[in-house]
Enzyme design. Structure first.
Site, PDB file in Angstrom:
ATOM      1  N   HIS A  27     -24.075   7.038  13.442  1.00 23.11           N
ATOM      2  CA  HIS A  27     -24.493   8.418  13.160  1.00 23.11           C
ATOM      3  C   HIS A  27     -23.388   9.368  13.594  1.00 23.11           C
ATOM      4  O   HIS A  27     -23.332   9.817  14.744  1.00 23.11           O
ATOM      5  CB  HIS A  27     -25.792   8.725  13.914  1.00 23.11           C
ATOM      6  CG  HIS A  27     -26.442  10.019  13.506  1.00 23.11           C
ATOM      7  ND1 HIS A  27     -27.639  10.073  12.816  1.00 23.11           N
ATOM      8  CD2 HIS A  27     -26.084  11.303  13.693  1.00 23.11           C
ATOM      9  CE1 HIS A  27     -27.972  11.332  12.597  1.00 23.11           C
ATOM     10  NE2 HIS A  27     -27.036  12.110  13.139  1.00 23.11           N
ATOM     11  N   HIS A  29     -21.122  12.687  11.914  1.00 19.18           N
ATOM     12  CA  HIS A  29     -20.823  13.621  10.826  1.00 19.18           C
ATOM     13  C   HIS A  29     -19.318  13.844  10.770  1.00 19.18           C
ATOM     14  O   HIS A  29     -18.701  14.202  11.773  1.00 19.18           O
ATOM     15  CB  HIS A  29     -21.551  14.943  11.041  1.00 19.18           C
ATOM     16  CG  HIS A  29     -23.038  14.817  10.944  1.00 19.18           C
ATOM     17  ND1 HIS A  29     -23.715  15.014   9.760  1.00 19.18           N
ATOM     18  CD2 HIS A  29     -23.969  14.501  11.866  1.00 19.18           C
ATOM     19  CE1 HIS A  29     -25.014  14.827   9.962  1.00 19.18           C
ATOM     20  NE2 HIS A  29     -25.196  14.510  11.236  1.00 19.18           N
ATOM     21  N   HIS A 207     -32.273  12.118   8.323  1.00 27.32           N
ATOM     22  CA  HIS A 207     -32.526  12.842   9.567  1.00 27.32           C
ATOM     23  C   HIS A 207     -34.002  13.234   9.614  1.00 27.32           C
ATOM     24  O   HIS A 207     -34.529  13.834   8.672  1.00 27.32           O
ATOM     25  CB  HIS A 207     -31.684  14.112   9.626  1.00 27.32           C
ATOM     26  CG  HIS A 207     -30.242  13.894   9.955  1.00 27.32           C
ATOM     27  ND1 HIS A 207     -29.436  13.032   9.255  1.00 27.32           N
ATOM     28  CD2 HIS A 207     -29.453  14.452  10.921  1.00 27.32           C
ATOM     29  CE1 HIS A 207     -28.210  13.058   9.772  1.00 27.32           C
ATOM     30  NE2 HIS A 207     -28.190  13.915  10.776  1.00 27.32           N
ATOM     31  N   GLU A 210     -36.112  15.079  14.845  1.00 25.94           N
ATOM     32  CA  GLU A 210     -35.261  15.803  15.794  1.00 25.94           C
ATOM     33  C   GLU A 210     -35.902  17.160  16.028  1.00 25.94           C
ATOM     34  O   GLU A 210     -36.334  17.484  17.122  1.00 25.94           O
ATOM     35  CB  GLU A 210     -33.846  15.950  15.247  1.00 25.94           C
ATOM     36  CG  GLU A 210     -32.910  16.710  16.180  1.00 25.94           C
ATOM     37  CD  GLU A 210     -31.553  16.996  15.536  1.00 25.94           C
ATOM     38  OE1 GLU A 210     -30.607  17.290  16.283  1.00 25.94           O
ATOM     39  OE2 GLU A 210     -31.449  16.965  14.285  1.00 25.94           O
ATOM     40  N   ASP A 288     -23.165  11.871  17.003  1.00 27.48           N
ATOM     41  CA  ASP A 288     -23.591  12.935  16.103  1.00 27.48           C
ATOM     42  C   ASP A 288     -22.410  13.835  15.701  1.00 27.48           C
ATOM     43  O   ASP A 288     -21.756  13.612  14.690  1.00 27.48           O
ATOM     44  CB  ASP A 288     -24.713  13.733  16.744  1.00 27.48           C
ATOM     45  CG  ASP A 288     -25.556  14.505  15.738  1.00 27.48           C
ATOM     46  OD1 ASP A 288     -25.344  14.346  14.519  1.00 27.48           O
ATOM     47  OD2 ASP A 288     -26.450  15.272  16.168  1.00 27.48           O
ATOM     48  N   ASP A 289     -22.132  14.861  16.481  1.00 24.36           N
ATOM     49  CA  ASP A 289     -21.014  15.798  16.262  1.00 24.36           C
ATOM     50  C   ASP A 289     -20.304  15.970  17.607  1.00 24.36           C
ATOM     51  O   ASP A 289     -20.480  16.985  18.285  1.00 24.36           O
ATOM     52  CB  ASP A 289     -21.535  17.150  15.762  1.00 24.36           C
ATOM     53  CG  ASP A 289     -22.411  17.018  14.534  1.00 24.36           C
ATOM     54  OD1 ASP A 289     -21.884  16.985  13.422  1.00 24.36           O
ATOM     55  OD2 ASP A 289     -23.651  16.928  14.701  1.00 24.36           O
TER      56      ASP A 289
END
Length: 345
Positions: A27, A29, A207, A210, A288-289
Site C-alpha cells: 500500500h 501511493h 480503500h 479508514e 501509505d504516503d
C-alpha cells in the site's frame, strides 16, 4: 492469563534490528511517496509556486484528511511529463530499498498521468517501467503497479481510469483499486469500473474502513468483489465483520503510521492491528504516503516491535501475508519467497 502472557513475553527475542528484515509493501501511493525535496526541486525547475504545500521546515503542510488530499494533488501538479514520473519512480524506490523492501506495489492513477487518455497513459507507464526495471537491476527491488481511480473524481472518471487499466493490464500492471475521499459516493457507484478491471484479469483492492466505518468495508467486499482492503482498520468496531474477514481471507493493507498521523487513532498503542491479527485477520504493514506522515517501513516495524512486542516470527508472518496477497505472478512470488527465507547479508 496475565502470568502466561508475561511468561510468553519473557521468551520473546526483541533484540534485533528491524532494518535487517526483508519487507514486502502493498500500500504505497506513488506521488504520495515523493520526498518533499524532490517535489521542491521539480517545482523550482519549472518555476511553479508551491508556497501553500510546505511548512517552514520544508515538510508537507496539511491540517486534516481533506486538506491532505489538497496538498497531495497540488504537489502532484508539478509532475507533468513521463520523465518526471521516471525520476519520481527512482526516488521512491531508492527510499524503499534503503528500508529493506524487496517488493512493492504502487498505486498509480492515469488521472495524474496523462489525464486518463490511454495513449498518454501508455507513455507515462513506459517511463515508469523503465525506471523500475533499472531499480530492480541496481537495487534488487521489484515494483508492480496497481491502477487506482480517485473516488472524489466520480464514477465517470473512474470508468476512463479503468479503460486505461484494461489496456495495460499484464505482467506489470497487476491490479486495480480506488482511493480518495471515502465520504464521496458509495462503492457500488464504481462497480462498472471494477467490472471492467476484473474482466481484464486484474486483481482488486479498495480503500475502506479508514474514514468510513465497518459498513464501508462490507460494501467494498460485497459491491466491488475485492480480495484486499486498503486500511480496513475500522472493521474492529464490528467483531462479526472481523470474523468474516478472518474466515474469508480478505487481506488488510494496514498503515499504522498513517492512521496515527491523520488522527484515525490517537497513538500507536491504541491502533487495532494487534487485535485484528489476534482474531485471525490477515494483516500487512505499509507506509501509505511516507513523507507526508514522517514514516518509513523501518519506522513502522520499529513502532510495532516496541509497542506490541512483535518478534522476528511475527514480522516473518507479516512478510508472508504480504507476499501471499501480492498481485504479481507466481514466478515472481516464488523468487521473492526465496529471498525472504535467506539470511540478510
Amino acid at each position: 492469563m496475565r502470568d502466561r502472557e508475561r511468561d510468553r513475553d519473557s521468551d520473546l527475542d526483541l533484540e534485533f534490528d528491524v532494518a535487517e528484515l526483508r519487507k514486502v509493501e502493498l500500500h504505497l501511493h506513488h506521488e504520495g511517496a515523493a520526498p518533499p525535496e524532490f517535489i521542491r526541486r521539480i517545482a523550482q525547475e519549472k518555476r511553479i509556486d508551491l508556497g501553500k504545500v510546505f511548512d517552514a521546515r520544508g515538510n508537507y503542510a496539511y491540517t486534516d484528511f481533506v486538506d491532505f488530499l489538497r496538498v497531495y494533488e497540488a504537489a502532484t501538479e508539478v509532475l507533468k511529463t513521463p520523465e518526471d514520473y521516471a525520476r519520481l519512480t527512482t526516488a521512491v524506490l531508492e527510499q524503499s530499498a534503503e528500508n529493506g523492501v524487496i517488493y512493492s506495489e504502487t498505486f498509480l492513477s492515469p488521472d495524474f498521468c496523462g489525464g486518463s487518455d490511454v495513449g498518454a497513459w501508455k507513455e507515462y507507464l513506459h517511463a515508469i517501467r523503465e525506471a523500475a526495471d533499472a531499480a530492480e537491476r541496481n537495487m534488487g527491488i521489484v515494483l508492480r503497479g496497481v491502477i487506482t481511480c480517485i473516488r472524489h473524481f466520480g464514477p465517470d472518471k473512474a470508468r476512463a481510469t479503468a479503460a486505461c487499466a484494461a489496456e495495460t493490464a499484464g505482467d506489470w500492471i497487476v491490479g486495480f483499486g480506488i482511493a480518495g475521499d471515502e465520504a464521496k459516493g458509495k462503492p457500488k457507484d464504481f462497480s462498472y469500473a471494477f467490472d471492467m478491471a476484473r474482466e481484464a484479469g486484474l486483481h482488486l483492492t479498495a480503500h475502506a474502513g479508514e474514514w468510513g466505518g465497518p459498513q464501508s468495508v462490507r460494501d467494498a467486499i460485497n459491491d466491488l468483489g475485492v480480495s484486499r482492503i486498503g486500511h480496513g482498520v475500522r472493521a474492529i468496531e464490528d467483531l462479526a465483520l472481523v470474523d468474516q474477514l478472518a474466515e474469508s481471507g480478505v487481506v488488510l493493507e494496514v498503515c499504522p503510521g498513517s492512521n496515527v498521523a491523520l488522527r484515525v487513532y490517537p497513538d500507536i498503542a491504541r491502533h487495532p492491528i494487534q487485535m485484528l491479527r489476534e482474531r485471525g485477520v490477515k494483516v500487512t504493514v505499509s507506509t501509505d504516503d511516507p513523507p507526508f506522515f514522517h514514516t518509513t517501513m523501518n519506522r513502522e516495524y520499529e513502532a510495532l516491535r516496541t509497542t506490541f512486542s512483535w518478534d522476528r516470527e511475527v514480522f516473518a508472518e507479516i512478510a508472508r501475508n504480504s507476499l501471499d496477497a501480492a498481485f504479481c505472478d507466481a514466478d515472481t512470488k516464488a523468487k521473492l519467497a526465496k529471498r525472504l527465507e535467506e539470511t540478510p547479508a
